[in-house]
Design an enzyme around this catalytic site. Structure first.
Site, PDB file in Angstrom:
ATOM      1  N   CYS A   1       0.809  -1.223   0.000  1.00 20.99           N
ATOM      2  CA  CYS A   1       0.000   0.000   0.000  1.00 20.99           C
ATOM      3  C   CYS A   1       0.841   1.272   0.000  1.00 20.99           C
ATOM      4  CB  CYS A   1      -0.928   0.005   1.217  1.00 20.99           C
ATOM      5  SG  CYS A   1      -0.060  -0.011   2.804  1.00 20.99           S
ATOM      6  N   LYS A   2       2.159   1.136  -0.083  1.00 20.85           N
ATOM      7  CA  LYS A   2       3.033   2.299   0.081  1.00 20.85           C
ATOM      8  C   LYS A   2       2.724   3.404  -0.919  1.00 20.85           C
ATOM      9  CE  LYS A   2       7.844   3.393   1.082  1.00 20.85           C
ATOM     10  NZ  LYS A   2       9.204   2.847   1.268  1.00 20.85           N
TER      11      LYS A   2
END
Length: 472
Positions: free
Chosen positions: A108-109
């Protein structure tokens, strides 16, 4: 009677989702439903080791990048030992077992607010974000002969804006394969009864040919205070807590800043400090007005914490706490302080400041940028300090000991430990989600129509819903 459903975990991390699924139990009309992990798949070899230790289930290290995504992310061609994963590789990883449930929590960065918007648009992070749809495609192709009953896709809420194009493609892909899709947001803290607020995005895809019952939202639970979770742990830096229960070494100016920030506040509280009152030179942070509000955030001991992230230091978003557990009643003669220019007292076998004169008035004042572990009591009488890695794991709901020993993740990098913990799905939240899945699957197994007072997460297709209403 017990019915067991099989689950595959893609981008499994250290196993928070799998552990919660395994702990889930739901009874419906005398039948108990449970979930067994087939395998966890992740690119990180240390995460795979952690997964097996924490869940007791097998894991497979597998890089799910396509070749093009690999090149975009790494900036170079892969080595000769790297092969692009095919759907058949996914089927091999499960030993030919077809899952009933697939839970995927892709990196999800690139969608997180902790990564700048411009940087998130670079080729490197766009490649990372495309793992979301890559994982779904591989799943649908690998198990096309007997598609999973439910596919769950979990991520950060900001994916609905930064990753809207990818989500649209994922939904269309799932619908082409016969899935009814619903998505929305939930707070893991509320559905899991955690001691942290953790807002997440969840997409649930229901195989309409296999599952014709509603999927309902898990009920909300009372949230805990930070102290409710941490009070059973020993004070940091002792032997009992293990190597993950150490307070990070911080610059002296950082310790002073934390001591000056009131519980519940963050770096912005430093702007209003009367430094002359404390005889201090103003410690400007240099942050701009739009800086993220979790920096230097000091959570209250008696309230839930902010979201546990993968951040390492207090000045980049890690959680701090006002720890009240420093009180003691020393006996006479303890805490003796020696003068720097005088002869010391006899050195005894109990060389401890709590037992004798074993402290000194050292005139060599540390520089503000010198790192160490200093205990500075704030005006509220508490020690404002960063949470240890073990405490972050505890707030996420992971067991703090396994087989009678303190939890110890693989590898030696504390920064990597924190990143893996921050990226994990809280087991208690995963369990709550899994139990509502089980309720739906058990009802479907008995050809029942499930009703609940909870909000519906996934509804039947329109014709099914209208037919249901027509028949009462």
């Amino acid at each position: 009677m017990t019915t067991t459903y099989k689950a595959l975990h893609l981008f499994c991390g250290i196993g928070g989702g799998a552990l919660g699924f395994q702990e889930a139990r739901e009874e419906y009309r005398g039948v108990v439903g449970r979930i067994e992990t087939i395998v966890g798949i992740d690119n990180d070899p240390e995460a795979c080791e952690d997964f097996e230790i924490i869940t007791g289930a097998p894991s497979v290290q597998m890089d799910l990048f396509s070749k093009g995504q690999y090149v975009d992310f790494h900036g170079e061609e892969p080595g000769t030992d790297w092969n692009e994963v095919k759907p058949s590789d996914l089927l091999d990883a499960t030993d030919g077992v077809y899952p009933d449930i697939v839970f995927t929590s892709a990196p999800c960065k690139s969608f997180s607010g902790l990564l700048g918007k411009d940087r998130a648009k670079t080729r490197k992070y766009r490649a990372l974000s495309k793992l979301t749809i890559r994982g779904i495609k591989l799943t649908l192709e690998a198990f096309e002969d007997d598609l999973p009953s439910l596919i769950l896709f979990e991520n950060v809420p900001r994916i609905t804006t930064r990753g809207k194009d990818l989500l649209d493609k994922i939904k269309k892909l799932l619908k082409r394969h016969g899935y009814e899709v619903s998505d929305g947001f939930h707070d893991c803290g509320s559905i899991g009864g955690l001691a942290q607020t953790r807002k997440r995005y969840l997409l649930i895809a229901r195989n309409a040919r296999k599952v014709d019952s509603f999927v309902y939202h898990p009920p909300s639970k009372p949230m805990k205070a930070v102290g409710d979770v941490l009070e059973s742990l020993p004070i940091p830096d002792g032997v009992a807590g293990g190597k993950m229960h150490k307070v990070p070494r911080l610059q002296l100016k950082t310790w002073i800043r934390l001591a000056l920030i009131r519980p519940g506040k963050d770096w912005r509280d430093l702007e209003s400090v009367d430094y002359e009152k404390y005889g201090l030179v103003p410690l400007s942070t240099g942050f701009k007005s739009g800086t993220h509000g979790t920096i230097y955030k000091v959570s209250r001991w008696n309230e839930p914490a902010n979201t546990v992230t993968g951040s390492f230091r207090p000045n980049n978003g890690a959680i701090c706490i006002n720890d009240p557990r420093l009180g003691c009643r020393p006996r006479s003669g303890t805490y003796g302080v020696l003068a720097w220019d005088q002869v010391a007292s006899t050195v005894t076998g109990s060389a401890d400041v709590h037992a004798s004169t074993c402290a000194v008035a050292d005139p060599r004042i540390p520089r503000l940028n010198e790192s160490g572990n200093w205990i500075i009591l704030s005006e509220d009488g508490n020690w404002h300090r960063p949470l240890t890695t073990l405490e972050l794991a505890a707030l996420q709901g992971f067991p703090t000991s396994i087989n009678g020993r303190p939890l110890e993740l693989s590898g030696k990098s504390e920064q990597r430990w924190r990143e893996r913990i921050g990226n994990a799905v809280p087991p208690a939240a995963a369990r709550a989600i899994a139990e509502t899945m089980l309720r739906t699957l058990l009802a479907t197994r008995q050809t029942d129509w499930l009703m609940s007072s909870e909000e519906i997460w996934v509804q039947p297709i329109k014709d099914e819903l209208e037919a249901t209403r027509a028949t009462g």
